[in-house]
Design an enzyme around this catalytic site. Structure first.
Site, PDB file in Angstrom:
ATOM      1  N   CYS A  89       0.844  -1.200   0.000  1.00 34.42           N
ATOM      2  CA  CYS A  89       0.000   0.000   0.000  1.00 34.42           C
ATOM      3  C   CYS A  89       0.876   1.245   0.000  1.00 34.42           C
ATOM      4  CB  CYS A  89      -0.912   0.027   1.224  1.00 34.42           C
ATOM      5  SG  CYS A  89      -2.169  -1.274   1.253  1.00 34.42           S
ATOM      6  N   CYS A 386      -7.102  -0.594 -16.677  1.00 37.93           N
ATOM      7  CA  CYS A 386      -6.546  -0.439 -15.332  1.00 37.93           C
ATOM      8  C   CYS A 386      -5.463   0.628 -15.303  1.00 37.93           C
ATOM      9  CB  CYS A 386      -5.997  -1.776 -14.832  1.00 37.93           C
ATOM     10  SG  CYS A 386      -4.678  -2.458 -15.863  1.00 37.93           S
TER      11      CYS A 386
END
Length: 428
Positions: A89, A386
């Site tokens: 992340c 994407c």
């Protein structure tokens, strides 16, 4: 917040973070006389920071924080204890609402670069945390220490051992301590054993890749582990160790057998949203639909289930084999073929015989195939992407070919990262 200064590092700079780049790093407003952009990880807009440059590339200068002097308005405490070390992340220190606004803006900017009206972008949808159903970990065992399984640390070969993860589905995290015990003393690969875990509808599919101690004892220990854990399948270097059942997922009401390390949408909810958008974009009256970069049938099978005749093309042989078998078993009208669309795009008469095309390319986009679509494509093109940057390039090609844009629907399937997906409907 202070960080230890690297010995022999680059320049020290001070300034304010102006924005966030596509990979999730803050962008420092360059001081006078300094060329930008300067990327600063773990920052948010409004942060005032003192940084030290670490490297330079064609995209800009990388740096690290030495001191956070003042915080931006949307900075929050990251909820995960691994954040900052784990490379999975990039944005847990930024409020979720600010992240969503930023991702929506990225899509709107991409639409503008393509020459369309950004007002055509719909509100962003998002999946919930704890729903990602596939991930690849690294397993290492330093001398005299337990097995370590986790994600690579940011810009490092070191592994951050994962004890919890708010992004992944719980079943993936629950498998890690079992694998740590089972792999003890077995890993021989100095680069680490890759551990690819997918949550299928009927259990976990775990593929190990890399060097391990060979022999019956290794196979027997891991087979017993897989059986006791109830995993659907466990393989090593593509060879079976345990196969309690063939891993399957359901697509359009059809069960599809998953190839090893199969690519599939990262969450079931995200998959459902994308399928709904694609089905809404393809006209009911389109008899023949072409699905480009089809994978194992994420869109081809629901389209066929609705009654369309589908031609599916994909470069991965295992994916096409899985799609063909599932369609045949369900009696669906799907003609699936292996084809490298980047090297050998479909064009001319092949495109003119269908009434709609769905295209879902990899992050690099599909420039050659899009050029062929711009010349010979049908009345409806549904693009799934994407990567807003390559989507903007390909959408511009369609615009120059005479296509209009009806709507764009963005989706956040990769929480706390710079990634954002979208579905767009083009027509002419």
């Amino acid at each position: 917040m202070r960080r230890k200064q690297r010995k022999g590092g680059g320049k020290q700079l001070q300034g304010t973070i102006d924005s966030i780049g596509g990979r999730g790093d803050g962008i420092l407003t360059p001081p006078p006389g300094v060329e930008g952009p300067i990327f600063v990880p773990l920052t948010v807009p409004g942060d005032e920071v003192r940084v030290q440059t670490t490297s330079k590339s064609a995209s800009g200068t990388q740096s690290e924080i030495l001191e956070l002097l003042s915080e931006g308005a949307d900075r929050v405490d990251p909820p995960c204890p691994h954040f900052g070390a784990c490379g999975g992340c990039q944005l847990q220190h930024w409020s979720l609402s600010a992240q969503h606004d930023w991702k929506l803006t990225r899509v709107e900017e991409a639409i503008s670069r393509a020459g369309y009206d950004p007002a055509l972008v719909l509100p962003l949808e998002s999946v919930e945390a704890g729903t990602r159903r596939r991930a690849e970990f690294i397993a290492l065992q330093p001398a005299g220490k337990p097995v370590q399984i986790g994600f690579r640390r940011r810009s490092s070969h070191w592994v951050e051992v994962i004890e919890s993860c708010m992004v992944l589905a719980p079943a993936l995290v629950d498998a890690l301590p079992l694998l740590r015990d089972g792999l003890d003393g077995l890993i021989t690969d100095r680069e680490g054993l890759r551990v690819h875990i997918t949550q299928a509808d009927n259990g976990l599919d775990i593929a190990l890749t890399g060097g391990m101690v060979e022999g019956f004892e290794t196979q027997d220990r891991l087979a017993q582990l897989a059986t006791a854990a109830g995993w659907a399948r466990l393989t090593h270097n593509d060879l079976p160790i345990s196969a309690r059942t063939e891993p399957v997922i359901e697509l359009g009401g059809t069960k599809v057998a998953l190839p090893q390390r199969a690519f599939l949408q990262p969450s079931t909810d995200g998959q459902t949203i994308l399928q709904s958008l694609v089905l809404a974009a393809v006209p009911d009256e389109a008899k023949r639909v072409m699905d480009l970069y089809s994978g194992h049938g994420t869109f081809a099978l629901p389209l066929a289930q609705r009654g369309h005749s589908v031609e599916a093309y994909e470069g991965n042989e295992d994916a096409i084999a899985a799609l063909s078998a599932a369609a045949k078993q369900s009696g669906l009208n799907v003609d699936a073929s292996v084809r490298d669309l980047a090297a050998w795009p479909l064009s001319g008469a092949s495109l003119k015989k269908v009434q709609a095309v769905v295209i879902d390319p990899p992050r690099a986009g599909a420039k050659s195939q899009t050029e062929a679509l711009a010349a010979d494509g049908p009345a409806t093109i549904v693009a799934v992407s994407c990567n807003p940057s390559t989507f903007a390039r390909d959408a511009r090609i369609l615009r120059d070919g005479g296509y209009s844009l009806e709507w764009v629907a963005p989706l956040d399937q990769f929480l706390f990262t710079g990634h954002v997906e979208l579905v767009a409907r083009f027509y002419r």
